[in-house]
Design a protein around this motif. Structure first.
Motif, PDB file in Angstrom:
ATOM      1  N   ARG A  26     -65.225 -66.947  25.822  1.00 57.39           N
ATOM      2  CA  ARG A  26     -65.900 -65.701  25.152  1.00 57.39           C
ATOM      3  C   ARG A  26     -64.865 -64.948  24.708  1.00 57.39           C
ATOM      4  NH1 ARG A  26     -71.163 -65.279  26.551  1.00 57.39           N
ATOM      5  NH2 ARG A  26     -72.174 -66.645  28.271  1.00 57.39           N
ATOM      6  N   ILE A  27     -65.086 -64.259  23.564  1.00 55.51           N
ATOM      7  CA  ILE A  27     -64.505 -63.299  22.934  1.00 55.51           C
ATOM      8  C   ILE A  27     -65.400 -62.169  22.602  1.00 55.51           C
ATOM      9  CG2 ILE A  27     -62.769 -64.914  21.841  1.00 55.51           C
ATOM     10  CD1 ILE A  27     -64.336 -64.698  19.325  1.00 55.51           C
ATOM     11  N   PRO A  28     -64.777 -60.902  22.503  1.00 58.40           N
ATOM     12  CA  PRO A  28     -65.863 -59.749  22.136  1.00 58.40           C
ATOM     13  C   PRO A  28     -66.463 -59.904  21.034  1.00 58.40           C
ATOM     14  CG  PRO A  28     -63.480 -59.032  22.595  1.00 58.40           C
ATOM     15  CD  PRO A  28     -63.235 -60.652  22.469  1.00 58.40           C
ATOM     16  N   ARG A  29     -67.706 -59.496  20.900  1.00 57.87           N
ATOM     17  CA  ARG A  29     -68.565 -59.639  19.800  1.00 57.87           C
ATOM     18  C   ARG A  29     -67.872 -58.937  18.497  1.00 57.87           C
ATOM     19  NH1 ARG A  29     -75.082 -59.883  19.485  1.00 57.87           N
ATOM     20  NH2 ARG A  29     -75.141 -59.738  16.917  1.00 57.87           N
ATOM     21  N   SER A  30     -67.828 -59.545  17.547  1.00 59.51           N
ATOM     22  CA  SER A  30     -67.211 -59.039  16.287  1.00 59.51           C
ATOM     23  C   SER A  30     -67.918 -57.763  15.449  1.00 59.51           C
ATOM     24  CB  SER A  30     -66.818 -59.950  15.172  1.00 59.51           C
ATOM     25  OG  SER A  30     -66.688 -61.260  15.560  1.00 59.51           O
ATOM     26  N   ARG A  31     -69.214 -58.122  15.747  1.00 59.98           N
ATOM     27  CA  ARG A  31     -70.336 -56.987  14.909  1.00 59.98           C
ATOM     28  C   ARG A  31     -71.420 -57.010  15.278  1.00 59.98           C
ATOM     29  NH1 ARG A  31     -73.217 -57.685  10.079  1.00 59.98           N
ATOM     30  NH2 ARG A  31     -73.316 -55.580   8.979  1.00 59.98           N
TER      31      ARG A  31
ATOM     32  N   GLN B 169     -74.209 -52.822  12.223  1.00 59.42           N
ATOM     33  CA  GLN B 169     -73.069 -52.003  12.234  1.00 59.42           C
ATOM     34  C   GLN B 169     -72.384 -51.779  11.064  1.00 59.42           C
ATOM     35  OE1 GLN B 169     -70.365 -53.946  15.248  1.00 59.42           O
ATOM     36  NE2 GLN B 169     -68.731 -52.604  14.535  1.00 59.42           N
ATOM     37  N   SER B 170     -71.805 -50.449  11.077  1.00 61.42           N
ATOM     38  CA  SER B 170     -71.266 -50.162   9.491  1.00 61.42           C
ATOM     39  C   SER B 170     -69.833 -50.970   9.215  1.00 61.42           C
ATOM     40  CB  SER B 170     -70.677 -48.641   9.748  1.00 61.42           C
ATOM     41  OG  SER B 170     -69.567 -48.541  10.259  1.00 61.42           O
ATOM     42  N   TRP B 171     -69.581 -50.838   7.716  1.00 64.93           N
ATOM     43  CA  TRP B 171     -68.643 -51.673   7.279  1.00 64.93           C
ATOM     44  C   TRP B 171     -67.313 -51.296   8.175  1.00 64.93           C
ATOM     45  CZ3 TRP B 171     -68.017 -55.722   4.233  1.00 64.93           C
ATOM     46  CH2 TRP B 171     -69.273 -56.007   3.447  1.00 64.93           C
ATOM     47  N   ILE B 172     -66.972 -49.949   8.114  1.00 65.83           N
ATOM     48  CA  ILE B 172     -65.650 -49.603   8.717  1.00 65.83           C
ATOM     49  C   ILE B 172     -65.563 -50.028  10.093  1.00 65.83           C
ATOM     50  CG2 ILE B 172     -64.034 -47.816   9.096  1.00 65.83           C
ATOM     51  CD1 ILE B 172     -65.384 -46.140   6.707  1.00 65.83           C
ATOM     52  N   SER B 173     -66.381 -49.685  10.842  1.00 65.26           N
ATOM     53  CA  SER B 173     -66.530 -50.184  12.412  1.00 65.26           C
ATOM     54  C   SER B 173     -66.336 -51.606  12.380  1.00 65.26           C
ATOM     55  CB  SER B 173     -67.521 -49.209  13.215  1.00 65.26           C
ATOM     56  OG  SER B 173     -68.688 -50.051  12.981  1.00 65.26           O
ATOM     57  N   SER B 174     -66.955 -52.410  11.606  1.00 63.73           N
ATOM     58  CA  SER B 174     -66.971 -53.990  11.719  1.00 63.73           C
ATOM     59  C   SER B 174     -65.542 -54.195  11.565  1.00 63.73           C
ATOM     60  CB  SER B 174     -67.954 -54.578  10.751  1.00 63.73           C
ATOM     61  OG  SER B 174     -69.233 -53.894  10.885  1.00 63.73           O
ATOM     62  N   VAL B 175     -64.974 -53.752  10.477  1.00 65.08           N
ATOM     63  CA  VAL B 175     -63.247 -54.333  10.311  1.00 65.08           C
ATOM     64  C   VAL B 175     -62.630 -53.998  11.672  1.00 65.08           C
ATOM     65  CG1 VAL B 175     -61.339 -53.914   9.003  1.00 65.08           C
ATOM     66  CG2 VAL B 175     -63.576 -53.657   7.888  1.00 65.08           C
ATOM     67  N   VAL B 176     -62.940 -52.828  12.442  1.00 63.42           N
ATOM     68  CA  VAL B 176     -62.195 -52.631  13.429  1.00 63.42           C
ATOM     69  C   VAL B 176     -62.612 -53.562  14.683  1.00 63.42           C
ATOM     70  CG1 VAL B 176     -61.658 -50.724  15.408  1.00 63.42           C
ATOM     71  CG2 VAL B 176     -61.817 -49.917  12.922  1.00 63.42           C
ATOM     72  N   THR B 177     -63.876 -53.533  14.703  1.00 61.99           N
ATOM     73  CA  THR B 177     -64.222 -54.705  15.829  1.00 61.99           C
ATOM     74  C   THR B 177     -64.132 -55.893  15.564  1.00 61.99           C
ATOM     75  OG1 THR B 177     -66.472 -54.813  15.120  1.00 61.99           O
ATOM     76  CG2 THR B 177     -66.151 -52.992  16.762  1.00 61.99           C
ATOM     77  N   THR B 178     -63.925 -56.392  14.456  1.00 60.15           N
ATOM     78  CA  THR B 178     -63.397 -57.610  14.151  1.00 60.15           C
ATOM     79  C   THR B 178     -61.684 -57.856  14.190  1.00 60.15           C
ATOM     80  OG1 THR B 178     -65.078 -57.749  12.185  1.00 60.15           O
ATOM     81  CG2 THR B 178     -63.128 -59.766  12.151  1.00 60.15           C
TER      82      THR B 178
ATOM     83  N   PRO C 259     -72.577 -66.912  12.780  1.00 54.81           N
ATOM     84  CA  PRO C 259     -72.525 -65.442  13.511  1.00 54.81           C
ATOM     85  C   PRO C 259     -71.143 -64.726  13.369  1.00 54.81           C
ATOM     86  CG  PRO C 259     -72.245 -67.377  15.119  1.00 54.81           C
ATOM     87  CD  PRO C 259     -72.443 -68.048  13.768  1.00 54.81           C
ATOM     88  N   GLY C 260     -71.145 -63.366  13.444  1.00 56.85           N
ATOM     89  CA  GLY C 260     -70.048 -62.659  13.373  1.00 56.85           C
ATOM     90  C   GLY C 260     -68.701 -63.301  14.152  1.00 56.85           C
ATOM     91  N   THR C 261     -69.133 -63.847  15.353  1.00 64.51           N
ATOM     92  CA  THR C 261     -68.087 -64.496  16.348  1.00 64.51           C
ATOM     93  C   THR C 261     -67.033 -65.452  15.680  1.00 64.51           C
ATOM     94  OG1 THR C 261     -69.896 -64.269  17.973  1.00 64.51           O
ATOM     95  CG2 THR C 261     -67.644 -65.434  18.573  1.00 64.51           C
ATOM     96  N   CYS C 262     -67.707 -65.986  14.595  1.00 64.82           N
ATOM     97  CA  CYS C 262     -66.750 -67.339  13.960  1.00 64.82           C
ATOM     98  C   CYS C 262     -65.895 -66.714  12.880  1.00 64.82           C
ATOM     99  CB  CYS C 262     -67.894 -68.337  13.393  1.00 64.82           C
ATOM    100  SG  CYS C 262     -68.663 -67.770  11.708  1.00 64.82           S
ATOM    101  N   VAL C 263     -66.007 -65.379  12.452  1.00 62.59           N
ATOM    102  CA  VAL C 263     -65.099 -64.947  11.539  1.00 62.59           C
ATOM    103  C   VAL C 263     -63.613 -64.820  12.170  1.00 62.59           C
ATOM    104  CG1 VAL C 263     -64.587 -63.043  10.068  1.00 62.59           C
ATOM    105  CG2 VAL C 263     -66.642 -63.827  10.108  1.00 62.59           C
ATOM    106  N   PRO C 264     -63.346 -64.134  13.238  1.00 61.44           N
ATOM    107  CA  PRO C 264     -62.132 -63.863  13.954  1.00 61.44           C
ATOM    108  C   PRO C 264     -61.567 -65.372  14.280  1.00 61.44           C
ATOM    109  CG  PRO C 264     -63.644 -62.862  15.289  1.00 61.44           C
ATOM    110  CD  PRO C 264     -64.405 -63.190  14.221  1.00 61.44           C
TER     111      PRO C 264
END
Lengths: 104, 169
Positions: free
Chosen positions: B57-62, B66-75, B99-104
Motif C-alpha cells: 500500500r502507498i498513500p493515495r496520490s489524489r 482535489q485541486s491541481w496544486i495539492s495534487s502535485v504535492v500529494t503525488t 487510478p491516481g495510485t499508478c502515476v507515482p
C-alpha cells in the motif's frame, strides 16, 4: 448494504437495474443481460461517466438520464428495444502482451 | 479502487503464469480492492498451484476533485513511498489502468530506468469508461508508458501512438 462485496445475487434476480455510470456496475449488469438505466452524477469533476453511458446508449444497450429525468425515463421506457452487449475480450490483451515479451 | 480493480483483474484473467509473481499496489485508503484481489488470486491458485502474489500500500496520490496544486504535492509524497517499493520489487512489467495510485509507481519505474537501475516495461490500459477523453493519469502516462492501450476507436484517432485492441475487459 452499502459495501457488500458482490451484488451478483441481487443482479441475478433483478428485472431492471437503475445504476450510476461506474464501469463495474454497467459491465456487470449488461453482462448478466439485465436491462439497465444509467443515472449520471452531475457532481463528479469532469463527468467522464457520461462518455461511457453515451456510448452504450449510442450502441442501443442502455437507457440513460440524470436524477431529475429519472421518473420520466421510467415512465416512457421501452426495454425490449435494448440491444445485447457483447463481452470484452481479455484474451486479445493476453495475446498482445505475449507478443511484447516474445512469449507466443 | 473499485472499478479500476475490477477492470485490471479482468485484464489479468487470461494471462499465463509467465506473469508471476504479481505485486499489487493499492492506495492506503482503498478498502474494497484487497478482498477482490485475494478472491481472484485464490481462484487462480486452484489452477496454478505455484501462483504467487503480494500486496503493498502507498498513500493515495489524489482524491476526486482535489485541486491541481495539492495534487502535485500529494503525488510527490506518494513517490517517496513508491520509489523504494519499485526499487525493491524491480518489476519487469508494470500494468496499470488509471487510478491516481499508478502515476507515482510508473514515474518511479521510469526514473529507475533513466538511472539504469532497472528497465521496466510500462503498459497502461485506459479504462473502458474513457470513450472520448483520457483520464488525468492517462494524459500523463501517455508520454511515459511503453504501450498505451485504449478501448475505443475515437481515442486511437486522437492519440495515434496508442494501441487499439477493441474492448478487452
Amino acid at each position: 448494504f452499502r459495501f457488500k462485496e458482490s451484488l451478483a445475487e441481487e443482479l441475478q434476480s433483478a428485472e431492471l437495474v437503475i445504476s450510476h455510470a461506474g464501469a463495474g456496475s454497467c459491465l456487470e449488469t449488461l453482462e448478466k443481460g439485465k436491462p439497465l438505466i444509467v443515472v449520471i452524477n452531475d457532481k463528479l469533476m469532469d463527468n467522464h461517466q457520461l462518455e461511457l453511458a453515451k456510448q452504450l446508449h449510442r450502441d442501443g444497450c442502455v437507457l440513460y438520464c440524470n436524477c431529475s429525468t429519472l421518473v420520466e425515463t421510467l415512465q416512457s421506457m421501452n426495454l425490449s428495444a435494448l440491444k445485447p452487449f457483447p463481452p470484452g475480450q481479455p484474451e486479445k490483451f493476453a495475446s498482445f502482451l505475449d507478443k511484447v515479451f516474445g512469449l507466443q | 479502487t473499485g472499478g479500476h480493480t475490477t477492470e485490471i483483474l479482468r485484464l489479468l484473467s487470461c494471462l499465463s503464469e509467465s506473469y508471476s509473481p504479481r505485486h499489487y499496489v493499492l492506495a492506503d485508503s482503498d478498502k474494497m480492492s484487497e478482498a477482490k484481489i485475494r478472491s481472484f488470486e485464490q481462484k487462480r491458485a486452484e489452477t496454478f498451484s505455484k501462483s504467487q502474489f503480494s500486496l503493498d500500500r502507498i498513500p493515495r496520490s489524489r482524491e476526486v476533485r482535489q485541486s491541481w496544486i495539492s495534487s502535485v504535492v500529494t503525488t510527490l509524497y506518494s513517490i517517496l513511498y513508491s520509489l523504494p517499493l519499485t526499487y525493491k520489487r524491480k518489476p519487469d512489467l508494470i500494468l496499470c489502468n488509471g487510478p491516481g495510485t499508478c502515476v507515482p509507481v510508473c514515474l518511479s519505474a521510469f526514473l529507475l530506468g533513466l538511472l539504469r537501475i532497472k528497465r521496466t516495461v510500462i503498459v497502461y490500459v485506459e479504462s473502458i469508461c474513457r470513450v472520448e477523453t483520457l483520464s488525468l493519469s492517462g494524459k500523463i502516462l501517455y508520454y511515459f508508458s511503453d504501450y498505451f492501450i485504449v478501448q475505443w476507436p475515437d481515442l486511437k484517432k486522437k492519440y495515434p501512438k496508442s494501441v487499439y485492441l477493441g474492448r478487452i475487459v
